[in-house]
Design a protein around this motif. Sequence first.
Motif, PDB file in Angstrom:
ATOM      1  N   CYS A   1      11.783-109.763 -29.098  1.00 10.71           N
ATOM      2  CA  CYS A   1      11.204-108.429 -29.296  1.00 10.71           C
ATOM      3  C   CYS A   1      11.561-107.839 -30.655  1.00 10.71           C
ATOM      4  CB  CYS A   1      11.665-107.479 -28.199  1.00 10.71           C
ATOM      5  SG  CYS A   1      10.846-107.744 -26.622  1.00 10.71           S
TER       6      CYS A   1
ATOM      7  N   TYR B   1      16.164-112.657 -25.276  1.00 17.11           N
ATOM      8  CA  TYR B   1      16.037-111.208 -25.426  1.00 17.11           C
ATOM      9  C   TYR B   1      17.428-110.580 -25.398  1.00 17.11           C
ATOM     10  CZ  TYR B   1      11.187-112.159 -24.282  1.00 17.11           C
ATOM     11  OH  TYR B   1       9.920-112.654 -24.287  1.00 17.11           O
TER      12      TYR B   1
ATOM     13  N   ASP C   1      16.425-105.011 -25.206  1.00 17.73           N
ATOM     14  CA  ASP C   1      15.009-105.324 -24.971  1.00 17.73           C
ATOM     15  C   ASP C   1      14.761-106.044 -23.652  1.00 17.73           C
ATOM     16  OD1 ASP C   1      14.183-104.206 -27.400  1.00 17.73           O
ATOM     17  OD2 ASP C   1      14.706-106.034 -28.478  1.00 17.73           O
TER      18      ASP C   1
ATOM     19  N   GLU D   1      12.132-104.377 -21.346  1.00 14.31           N
ATOM     20  CA  GLU D   1      10.778-104.551 -21.881  1.00 14.31           C
ATOM     21  C   GLU D   1      10.266-105.973 -21.603  1.00 14.31           C
ATOM     22  OE1 GLU D   1       8.618-104.713 -26.228  1.00 14.31           O
ATOM     23  OE2 GLU D   1      10.327-103.363 -25.972  1.00 14.31           O
ATOM     24  N   ALA D   2      11.140-106.951 -21.730  1.00 10.98           N
ATOM     25  CA  ALA D   2      10.745-108.341 -21.480  1.00 10.98           C
ATOM     26  C   ALA D   2      10.367-108.543 -20.016  1.00 10.98           C
ATOM     27  CB  ALA D   2      11.875-109.282 -21.880  1.00 10.98           C
TER      28      ALA D   2
END
Length: 67
Positions: free
Chosen positions: A28, A46, A50, A53-54
């Motif tokens: 990201c 990641y 992040d 979000e992943a």
Amino acid sequence: MVIDNLDLFEMHDREQAKWLESLPTCKCCGHPIQQEEAVCIEGDFYCEDDEDEAWERLRKEYLEDID
């Protein structure tokens, strides 16, 4: 040759840069992951910042495949 503080700093800086290059990078943000743990999803790493979000992206992709 006498090693002064500037030489020591430059040596340390080169060592740090080499260490950072050896770390996996976050898909990201693109930064080296320096935490003790990272998340690997489908072969991509990641960072902790992040990770949510992943997982959200993976969930959306999964749900789109089901539809």
